[in-house]
Each structure stands twice: as C-alpha cells, then as structure tokens.
Design a protein around this motif. Structure first.
Motif, PDB file in Angstrom:
ATOM      1  N   PRO A  43     -34.766 -64.308  50.187  1.00 29.39           N
ATOM      2  CA  PRO A  43     -35.335 -63.820  51.520  1.00 29.39           C
ATOM      3  C   PRO A  43     -36.975 -64.471  51.336  1.00 29.39           C
ATOM      4  O   PRO A  43     -37.547 -64.368  50.451  1.00 29.39           O
ATOM      5  CB  PRO A  43     -35.374 -62.406  51.349  1.00 29.39           C
ATOM      6  CG  PRO A  43     -35.130 -61.992  50.168  1.00 29.39           C
ATOM      7  CD  PRO A  43     -34.432 -63.080  49.323  1.00 29.39           C
ATOM      8  N   SER A  73     -40.798 -67.636  61.268  1.00 26.74           N
ATOM      9  CA  SER A  73     -40.270 -66.346  61.131  1.00 26.74           C
ATOM     10  C   SER A  73     -39.522 -66.153  59.784  1.00 26.74           C
ATOM     11  O   SER A  73     -39.017 -67.289  59.189  1.00 26.74           O
ATOM     12  CB  SER A  73     -39.206 -66.159  62.417  1.00 26.74           C
ATOM     13  OG  SER A  73     -39.815 -66.341  63.599  1.00 26.74           O
ATOM     14  N   PHE A  75     -36.737 -65.945  56.979  1.00 30.31           N
ATOM     15  CA  PHE A  75     -35.341 -66.313  57.031  1.00 30.31           C
ATOM     16  C   PHE A  75     -35.018 -66.498  55.384  1.00 30.31           C
ATOM     17  O   PHE A  75     -35.638 -65.997  54.712  1.00 30.31           O
ATOM     18  CB  PHE A  75     -35.268 -67.869  57.399  1.00 30.31           C
ATOM     19  CG  PHE A  75     -36.202 -68.910  56.770  1.00 30.31           C
ATOM     20  CD1 PHE A  75     -35.537 -69.692  55.820  1.00 30.31           C
ATOM     21  CD2 PHE A  75     -37.657 -68.872  56.751  1.00 30.31           C
ATOM     22  CE1 PHE A  75     -36.257 -70.660  54.951  1.00 30.31           C
ATOM     23  CE2 PHE A  75     -38.334 -69.716  55.945  1.00 30.31           C
ATOM     24  CZ  PHE A  75     -37.852 -70.782  55.257  1.00 30.31           C
ATOM     25  N   ASP A 319     -30.661 -66.966  59.253  1.00 33.03           N
ATOM     26  CA  ASP A 319     -31.684 -65.668  59.936  1.00 33.03           C
ATOM     27  C   ASP A 319     -31.750 -64.693  58.888  1.00 33.03           C
ATOM     28  O   ASP A 319     -30.921 -64.217  58.684  1.00 33.03           O
ATOM     29  CB  ASP A 319     -31.104 -65.861  61.572  1.00 33.03           C
ATOM     30  CG  ASP A 319     -31.282 -66.972  62.310  1.00 33.03           C
ATOM     31  OD1 ASP A 319     -32.136 -67.966  61.740  1.00 33.03           O
ATOM     32  OD2 ASP A 319     -30.535 -67.042  63.108  1.00 33.03           O
ATOM     33  N   ASP A 320     -33.040 -64.081  59.079  1.00 30.19           N
ATOM     34  CA  ASP A 320     -33.209 -62.937  58.293  1.00 30.19           C
ATOM     35  C   ASP A 320     -32.696 -61.795  58.948  1.00 30.19           C
ATOM     36  O   ASP A 320     -32.232 -60.825  58.067  1.00 30.19           O
ATOM     37  CB  ASP A 320     -34.855 -62.540  58.424  1.00 30.19           C
ATOM     38  CG  ASP A 320     -35.122 -61.533  57.615  1.00 30.19           C
ATOM     39  OD1 ASP A 320     -35.686 -60.498  57.849  1.00 30.19           O
ATOM     40  OD2 ASP A 320     -35.084 -61.611  56.440  1.00 30.19           O
ATOM     41  N   SER A 321     -32.247 -62.028  60.156  1.00 26.96           N
ATOM     42  CA  SER A 321     -31.594 -60.741  60.799  1.00 26.96           C
ATOM     43  C   SER A 321     -30.170 -60.541  60.703  1.00 26.96           C
ATOM     44  O   SER A 321     -29.246 -59.769  60.924  1.00 26.96           O
ATOM     45  CB  SER A 321     -31.883 -60.479  62.370  1.00 26.96           C
ATOM     46  OG  SER A 321     -31.560 -61.765  62.914  1.00 26.96           O
ATOM     47  N   SER A 322     -29.552 -61.763  60.086  1.00 26.76           N
ATOM     48  CA  SER A 322     -28.116 -61.899  59.988  1.00 26.76           C
ATOM     49  C   SER A 322     -27.387 -61.344  58.838  1.00 26.76           C
ATOM     50  O   SER A 322     -26.214 -61.223  58.576  1.00 26.76           O
ATOM     51  CB  SER A 322     -27.863 -63.391  59.808  1.00 26.76           C
ATOM     52  OG  SER A 322     -28.009 -63.932  58.508  1.00 26.76           O
ATOM     53  N   SER A 324     -28.095 -58.103  55.900  1.00 29.87           N
ATOM     54  CA  SER A 324     -28.648 -56.697  55.707  1.00 29.87           C
ATOM     55  C   SER A 324     -29.229 -56.581  54.053  1.00 29.87           C
ATOM     56  O   SER A 324     -28.354 -56.700  53.260  1.00 29.87           O
ATOM     57  CB  SER A 324     -27.896 -55.361  55.993  1.00 29.87           C
ATOM     58  OG  SER A 324     -28.635 -54.197  55.731  1.00 29.87           O
TER      59      SER A 324
END
Length: 332
Positions: A43, A73, A75, A319-322, A324
C-alpha cells in the motif's frame, strides 16, 4: 521506439482486453490452485512528487519535461512484475491465448537465439538486433526450442497491452498509471536519477539488470544476466518494490503523448485521452547509455498496444479502496 521494443505491424486494435472470468484479488490468498504464490501488494499512501526529468538527460521526443507537480490518491502496487509462474496460473485457469500465440510470432533479441534456428522469419528494419521468431511467446521466450523451466520466478515477457489487461481483469487488479509508476519507482525520494540514488553502480555494486559492454554485439554480463533476471533480483527500493528499472519494460495504462506533461492535471493524471501507443516504463536488460538511457525513473517510452517482445512485461496495481487491509504486511 523500435530500439527499445520493436513495434508490431499486426492489424487490429488489441488494446481492449476481452472479459476474462476469474477470482478477485485477496490479500490473504497465498497460493493458487497450481501452487504459485500470490503477491502481497504494497500500500502506498496518497502523496505529491515532482514528475519528470530533473537532469536534462531525456530524449526530446520522449517528452520527459517539463518537471511538474503531481498529487496521487492512495493505491496498491505489486512488489514485482508479474512472473511466468503467475501468468501460467492465469492461463491454466482461463485458457487465455496471448497475442503472440495468436499471431504466431514475437520479437527476440538476436543473442538470445540459436543462430541456426529456422524459426527466424524477419527482423526489425531499424533495429536488426530484433528478430521476429515463429513460436516465440510467453512460455517459449526464445522460440520453439526454449521453455520457462527454471524461470518461473522471472518476469513474464512477450505480452501485449491487451494480454496485460486480460491478466489484470482475471486477478481483480489493473495496470499502474504512468504517474503512479514513477511515484512508486522513486520510493519516496525527490529528484533522483535512479530508485537508489544518482550513481548507476554505487561503490561498484550493480543495482539493476541492463546491458554492459558493446551494444548489441557483446554483453560482458557484469550484472549476471543476458536476458531476464528473477523478478526479485538486486535490491528493493524504499517502498519495498523490486526491479523498478532494468530487467523488463512495464506496460502502463496511459496512452502516450510526448506533449502530455505540458497539460497534465495535477491530481491523478491518467495520460492522453487517445493515441496510437501505450506508455512503457522502466527500461530493460537491453538498455545501454549509448542508445537507450531509459533505465532512469523519469524515462518514458511507448509502443503500439498489440506489440510484444522478449523484454516487455507488466506490473499490477489496485485502487486503495478495492481491498481491505489491517496492518500492511511487510513486502516479501
């Protein structure tokens, strides 16, 4: 850039990957059904950096200037380029056929090939060290007489942009943008020539897999390799990423334009809106300062999206949100 990777004259636009079913990308997965390990992504926090050539060393046609501020952003990025073993797991799971296999040939560096090999069917007009070889593909990297035994931990090569996108779709990942690639390669440092600093071989220690000797006829093998090295060779940068320069070129998501930096947005730039070629980054085992000083972190190159060669691979991002994450695992 035919000197870096030869462009293809194949017809059609193969830049769009066909939908390929497959599992989503999970951090806690450690092996595929075929036993290949899965990379634990690194990350990278959101941040800003100066993108471009700080040393005035770039080729004018590559468009490495002006240096400009970029904000990204958060990633995730894989610590290595996709390996032969990982690509084999994808092919085993999906039956995917690469562009090189469909077209029946791909480009091989002349010293990597047996000169008596009858599979040679041509060469690049302006870079005659590139031979078009029948049967050359990701699992036959020097043509039909070769294989990847003993090289499953090397980066996969002979993959087109379409092939890279197909792997990403299956794995639940994506290609890095060009800006993300440079941010990752710099490892948190500004205005460096290479990921590790400004000297190519500090204290005489080689840091990457590039050409040594008289190109293209004699490689002294000072760094130990004529063609690809294992993906985890030399040293990680300060983000924990291996071989961000040298070894193999890495496809990026962006369309290439030599003028893009003049109008690039500051926040999360995505490249030109259209074009004829896709961005490649990082240089390869064939780079030499006599003709291709593109193993610098700011260096850019490009090729048509259906091209493939023995020094062209890719690395994955997400993507960072993809995904957990709890505490990020240390890069392996």
């Amino acid at each position: 850039m035919s000197c870096c990777t030869p462009g293809s004259s194949r017809g059609g636009n193969s830049s769009d990957a066909a939908a390929v079913p497959g599992p989503t990308w999970r951090q806690n997965t450690t092996a595929t059904a075929s036993g290949e390990t899965v990379q634990v992504p690194v990350p990278l926090a959101a941040g800003e950096f100066d993108m471009g050539d700080n040393f005035g060393e770039g080729y004018p046609a590559d468009g490495e200037t002006p240096v400009h501020r970029v904000a990204l952003s958060a990633f995730l990025v894989d610590p290595t380029a996709v390996t032969n073993g990982e690509f084999a797991a994808f092919v085993d799971a999906t039956g995917y056929v690469t562009d090189a296999e469909r077209y029946g040939s791909s480009a091989v560096f002349h010293l990597a090939l047996d000169p008596s090999d009858t599979a040679i069917c041509g060469w690049a007009a302006h870079a005659r060290w590139w031979l078009e070889v029948r049967g050359a593909c990701w699992h036959r990297p020097e043509g039909p007489r070769s294989d990847i035994e003993g090289r499953r931990d090397h980066p996969v090569v002979h993959v087109s942009h379409r092939d890279a996108l197909a792997y990403c779709a299956w794995a639940g990942k994506r290609l890095l943008t060009e800006a993300e690639w440079e941010y990752a390669a710099r490892g948190g440092h500004e205005a460096r020539r290479y990921p590790w600093g400004d000297a190519l071989a500090p204290a005489g220690v080689h840091q990457c897999n590039i050409w040594h000797g008289r190109f293209p006829v004699h490689n002294t093998l000072e760094d130990g390799y004529l063609t690809t090295a294992p993906a985890k060779s030399f040293h990680r940068n300060d983000y924990g990423l291996w071989s961000m320069v040298g070894n193999v070129w890495e496809w990026c998501a962006d369309w290439f334009s030599p003028h893009y930096y003049r109008r690039s947005p500051q926040q999360d730039p995505r490249g030109a809106p259209f074009g004829m070629a896709r961005v490649m980054r990082g240089g390869s085992y064939l780079c030499h300062d006599s003709y291709c000083h593109r193993y610098r972190v700011a260096a850019r190159s490009s090729n048509t999206p259906n091209s493939s060669s023995g020094n062209l691979g890719f690395r994955c991002a997400a993507d960072d949100s993809s995904l957990s994450f709890g505490d990020p695992a240390a890069p392996q």
